[in-house]
Scaffold this active site. Structure first.
Site, PDB file in Angstrom:
ATOM      1  N   TYR A  53      95.406  42.737  56.806  1.00  0.00           N
ATOM      2  CA  TYR A  53      94.591  43.699  57.548  1.00  0.00           C
ATOM      3  C   TYR A  53      94.690  45.095  56.964  1.00  0.00           C
ATOM      4  CZ  TYR A  53      94.633  39.945  61.084  1.00  0.00           C
ATOM      5  OH  TYR A  53      94.515  38.741  61.743  1.00  0.00           O
ATOM      6  N   LEU A 236      86.664  37.166  72.243  1.00  0.00           N
ATOM      7  CA  LEU A 236      85.285  37.535  72.587  1.00  0.00           C
ATOM      8  C   LEU A 236      84.312  37.161  71.472  1.00  0.00           C
ATOM      9  CD1 LEU A 236      85.778  41.071  74.230  1.00  0.00           C
ATOM     10  CD2 LEU A 236      85.283  38.904  75.376  1.00  0.00           C
ATOM     11  N   GLY A 237      84.741  36.291  70.546  1.00  0.00           N
ATOM     12  CA  GLY A 237      83.842  35.919  69.449  1.00  0.00           C
ATOM     13  C   GLY A 237      83.312  37.153  68.730  1.00  0.00           C
ATOM     14  N   PHE A 238      84.246  37.988  68.252  1.00  0.00           N
ATOM     15  CA  PHE A 238      83.913  39.238  67.530  1.00  0.00           C
ATOM     16  C   PHE A 238      83.201  40.257  68.415  1.00  0.00           C
ATOM     17  CE2 PHE A 238      83.479  37.050  63.050  1.00  0.00           C
ATOM     18  CZ  PHE A 238      84.842  36.822  63.025  1.00  0.00           C
ATOM     19  N   GLY A 239      83.267  40.085  69.742  1.00  0.00           N
ATOM     20  CA  GLY A 239      82.595  41.027  70.656  1.00  0.00           C
ATOM     21  C   GLY A 239      81.292  40.468  71.204  1.00  0.00           C
ATOM     22  N   LEU A 241      80.674  37.859  73.010  1.00  0.00           N
ATOM     23  CA  LEU A 241      80.732  37.404  74.399  1.00  0.00           C
ATOM     24  C   LEU A 241      80.750  38.547  75.420  1.00  0.00           C
ATOM     25  CD1 LEU A 241      83.058  34.322  73.883  1.00  0.00           C
ATOM     26  CD2 LEU A 241      80.820  34.247  75.005  1.00  0.00           C
ATOM     27  N   GLY A 243      78.353  40.359  75.564  1.00  0.00           N
ATOM     28  CA  GLY A 243      76.921  40.390  75.884  1.00  0.00           C
ATOM     29  C   GLY A 243      76.182  41.557  75.249  1.00  0.00           C
TER      30      GLY A 243
END
Ligand code: NAP
Length: 346
Positions: A53, A236-239, A241, A243
């Site tokens: 990272y 969150l699936g990279f954000g 989820l 929405g």
């Protein structure tokens, strides 16, 4: 905060683990320190990082995340307050040549990697040292099916584990874990540990979220029966989820606006599933983020939910999901959506 035991050890780690891979790219050193301060205020005691990272991986930012964690420890003199997890990179087909001209999971590479991580982190031990992804090619990072390559030459897991054993003996690391692994890999690590009386893996860090429940096939049973709990990444699936990308929105400064190549959670079925989960959340007076994170928090096989955030507002919302419990009705509705969109984004 809630706490769970890390594997079969008596180490208690917070159910919410602070993911750090935005430190050094989307987040500055000051912001990183603010996030760690806030996490500590919420009684989080578990941080996850990696030699790789910041994300996306680049030569000029590699190691910055660990450096920012190290400078925070130094400023606060609080290394003993945190169960610190880091990772050694596995091989990459050209995409991480800036790390040791292409990392391998052998003694030479792993020793160089660990010593450099310890230096950047300004500590003399890492609590949980993880193999970031396997040496062999198998089905991880978006692959659901397995294709076997008979001609592949790899470093054996036995060699990798023997090196980890020496690191533990030397006191440089306390516990070991794996990441992006398959059921076969988990069983290999467990069998070899028993055979040689080497350290036993205590955790498996794999993707797990409403768009990718592949962990439930094979690995969830292993996590419980073998006490190798899930450290769920990309909750969150990279954000996605949250929405915020629905209806073709491109929020300024957000990961997928900045790095549109990160499409893992943005295919057609992933978007349709996200819309359905967002609707379900709304019907239950929850935000889509709360629904997505609470679902992970309450799985029996979850040891920790590794949340990520780029702002303190996000971080607060994410951490506070520890107090939300989804009832049976909501869980049943989630299953209905899951039946329609089963693992749309592995
Ligand atoms: N082992 C592995 O291979 C692996 C792979 C990936 C991650 N990880 C670990 O898991 C951690 C978390 O992964 P991840 O960052 O992919 O998790 P994620 O939860 O899927 O995505 C986090 C991102 O979503 C956005 N977000 C977070 N909370 C939000 C909220 N409440 N509302 C709206 N947007 C929100 C933020 O990005 P924006 O603000 O840019 O939108 C944040 O950086 C990493 O830091 C790392 O420690 C490990």
């Amino acid at each position: 905060m809630k706490y769970k035991n890390l594997g079969n050890t008596d180490i208690k780690t917070s159910l919410i683990c602070l993911g750090t891979m935005t430190f050094g790219e989307q987040n500055s050193e000051t912001e990183a320190h603010q996030q760690m301060d806030m996490a500590l205020d919420y009684e989080i005691n578990f941080f996850d990082t990696a030699e790789l990272y910041a994300i996306p991986p680049k030569p000029e930012t590699q190691g910055l995340t660990e450096r920012y964690i190290g400078s925070w420890f130094k400023q606060h003199n609080n290394r003993d307050k945190i169960v610190l997890a880091s990772k050694v990179a596995g091989p990459g087909a050209g995409w991480i040549d800036h790390i040791r001209n292409g990392p391998r999971l052998n003694r030479e590479h792993m020793t160089t990697a660990l010593d450099a991580s310890l230096k950047r982190l300004q500590t003399d031990y890492i609590d949980l040292y993880q193999i970031h992804w396997p040496e062999r090619s198998t089905n991880y990072f978006g692959k659901l099916g397995y294709e076997h390559d008979h001609s592949e030459q790899v470093i054996a897991i036995e060699e990798t584990l023997s090196v980890l054993n020496d690191f533990v003996q030397d006191g440089k690391i306390r516990q070991i874990g794996i990441s992006n692994e398959t059921p076969w890999g988990v069983m290999q690590y467990l069998m070899l540990a028993e055979k040689h009386n080497w350290p036993r893996i205590v955790s498996i860090q794999n993707p797990y979220n409403l768009l990718n429940r592949s962990f439930e096939i094979g690995l969830s049973e292993m996590a419980i029966r073998e006490q190798v709990g899930l450290l769920a990444y990309s909750p969150l699936g990279f954000g996605v989820l949250s929405g915020k990308y629905l209806n073709n929105q491109k929020p300024e400064g957000a990961r997928l606006s900045l790095f549109p190549d990160y499409m893992r959670y943005s295919n057609e079925n992933g978007i349709a599933a996200t819309a359905a989960y967002a609707e379900l959340a709304k019907d239950n007076n929850l935000t889509p983020t709360q629904l997505a994170l609470a679902f992970i928090n309450q799985q029996q096989f979850t040891t920790a939910n590794i949340i990520g955030a780029t702002t303190l507002e996000q971080l607060k919302e994410n951490i506070e999901t520890v107090d939300i419990v989804l009832d049976e009705d909501v869980l049943s509705e989630i299953e209905l959506i899951h039946q329609k969109f089963t693992i749309p984004c592995p």
